[in-house]
Design a protein around this motif. Structure first.
Motif, short mmCIF file in Angstrom:
data_model
loop_
_atom_site.label_atom_id
_atom_site.label_comp_id
_atom_site.label_asym_id
_atom_site.label_seq_id
_atom_site.Cartn_x
_atom_site.Cartn_y
_atom_site.Cartn_z
N VAL A 52 0.83 -1.20 0.00
CA VAL A 52 0.00 0.00 0.00
C VAL A 52 0.87 1.25 0.00
CG1 VAL A 52 -1.60 1.37 1.40
CG2 VAL A 52 -2.01 -1.08 1.06
N ALA A 53 1.91 1.27 0.82
CA ALA A 53 2.76 2.45 0.92
C ALA A 53 3.45 2.77 -0.40
CB ALA A 53 3.80 2.24 2.03
N VAL A 54 3.92 1.73 -1.10
CA VAL A 54 4.60 1.95 -2.39
C VAL A 54 3.62 2.51 -3.42
CG1 VAL A 54 5.67 0.78 -4.35
CG2 VAL A 54 6.41 0.25 -2.02
N LEU A 59 2.37 6.28 -7.02
CA LEU A 59 1.34 6.42 -8.05
C LEU A 59 0.14 7.27 -7.63
CD1 LEU A 59 1.36 2.73 -9.35
CD2 LEU A 59 2.72 4.69 -10.15
N MET A 60 0.19 7.82 -6.40
CA MET A 60 -0.87 8.73 -5.98
C MET A 60 -0.29 10.08 -5.54
SD MET A 60 -3.36 6.04 -3.90
CE MET A 60 -4.85 7.03 -3.96
N GLU A 61 0.81 10.04 -4.80
CA GLU A 61 1.41 11.29 -4.31
C GLU A 61 2.42 11.86 -5.29
OE1 GLU A 61 2.98 10.05 -0.58
OE2 GLU A 61 1.00 9.90 0.39
N LEU A 69 -7.38 3.45 -3.90
CA LEU A 69 -6.58 2.33 -3.41
C LEU A 69 -7.37 1.64 -2.29
CD1 LEU A 69 -4.03 0.63 -3.23
CD2 LEU A 69 -2.95 2.46 -1.91
N LEU A 70 -7.80 0.43 -2.55
CA LEU A 70 -8.71 -0.27 -1.65
C LEU A 70 -8.14 -1.61 -1.23
CD1 LEU A 70 -11.73 -0.43 -0.50
CD2 LEU A 70 -12.22 -1.76 -2.56
N ALA A 86 -3.26 2.26 8.08
CA ALA A 86 -2.18 3.14 8.50
C ALA A 86 -1.26 3.49 7.34
CB ALA A 86 -1.38 2.47 9.62
N ALA A 87 -1.13 2.57 6.38
CA ALA A 87 -0.27 2.82 5.21
C ALA A 87 -0.94 3.70 4.16
CB ALA A 87 0.17 1.50 4.60
#
Length: 322
Positions: A52-54, A59-61, A69-70, A86-87
């Motif tokens: 999730v963090a990657v 690809l979002m930030e 992202l679900l 949390a991620a």
């Protein structure tokens, strides 16, 4: 190999490097398409957070490729939901989606229900047990859908090194993962659906498709979902609407032989339904484990249920109208 498959391999098999990120982003802006990434998860607290963090960072930030992202938690007993949230993922529990229809265990069940709680024109599925995850997995399989209107479904292809118990990752056997693929799925596809013989990882859990296709497909509730989706998509949109992209190496948790046997049985059942729409005489699988008094039988049911195309679900149709 069929001449048609050889042609398909030349024209519909790509590398992640064939479509630079700026090209994909430009195509996304031009088309106005939105992208959802879905991670089905069951007790994946060790890996889901890093994935999730990657995706969120890359690809979002950093760039606006992924709009949603679900993580769909299918009944975890560990901290999968907390770690994923949390991620930076939105977390939805399987049983909270479409409660009118009681949920059953299985990966396909989770993927099917995810269509009701996502909005993207392109939906990308990523398994939640991957290690050393790269966002190339997402850009690789989403790219062709955003740049080529003739493509409807894209599967990732990769090496799957097999690390045995007691071995380090450096001692992994290159390309020896995917045992159910080689022993069950690939023979079935080659013999019964030879047009699909060119897929390197037909059972891989990383693939993306247009919502307009996914909502028309039935979803086997268990491990047969990937094979079923490929076969049904072939009949619905044709071989040239399907593609694959090389994203490198996939490292993940490997299951034991008995778990693979149950997976293979579910995949065989999925194939059998599509071959004859018939019924197994005995939709179960007996395996053996050594106990105190010798080998003891353990019998497991084989996933036989399938969910209908999502367009047939009233709640989904109502959401589209709204």
């Amino acid at each position: 190999m069929l001449e048609e498959v050889e042609r398909w391999l030349r024209t519909r098999s790509w590398s992640v490097t064939d479509r630079p990120l700026h090209t994909i982003l430009a195509a996304k802006r031009a088309s106005g398409s939105s992208v959802s990434v879905v991670l089905p998860a069951l007790n994946e607290e060790e890996t889901v957070g890093d994935i999730v963090a990657v995706i969120r960072h890359d690809l979002m930030e950093q760039v606006p490729l992924v709009d949603e992202l679900l993580v769909v938690d299918s009944g975890s007993t560990d901290r999968t939901s907390e770690v994923a949230a949390a991620a930076g993922a939105r977390v939805v529990h399987r049983d909270d989606i479409l409660p009118r229809i009681p949920a059953v265990p299985g990966k396909g069940e989770v993927l099917w229900r995810s269509l009701l709680v996502t909005r993207g024109d392109v939906v990308c599925f990523v398994d939640a047990d991957l290690r050393e995850f790269s966002s190339d997995f997402v850009t690789g399989i989403v790219g062709p859908l955003l740049t080529d209107p003739g493509v409807d479904l894209v599967k990732a292809m990769y090496d799957r090194p097999l690390t045995l118990a007691g071995e380090s990752a450096s001692g992994a056997a290159a390309g020896q993962g995917g045992r159910v693929t080689e022993l069950m799925a690939r023979p079935l596809l080659n013999m019964h659906w030879p047009q699909l013989a060119g897929f390197v990882q037909p059972l891989g859990g990383e693939y993306a498709a247009r919502r307009s296709l996914l909502e028309q497909l039935p979803f086997p509730v268990g491990y047969g979902v990937e094979l079923g989706m490929l076969v049904d998509a072939l009949h619905l949109v044709g071989l040239d609407a399907l593609a694959q992209v090389d994203v490198g190496v996939r490292k993940h948790r490997h299951q034991d032989g008995q778990a693979l046997g149950r997976m293979a049985a579910a995949i065989y059942r999925t194939a059998q339904l599509r071959l004859a729409r018939g019924h197994l005489i005995r939709p179960s699988l007996t395996q053996f484990e050594r106990g105190e008094d010798g080998f003891e039988p353990r019998t497991y049911s084989v996933d036989t249920e399938e969910r209908p195309p999502m367009v047939e679900i009233a709640e989904y149709a109502a959401r589209k109208v709204a």
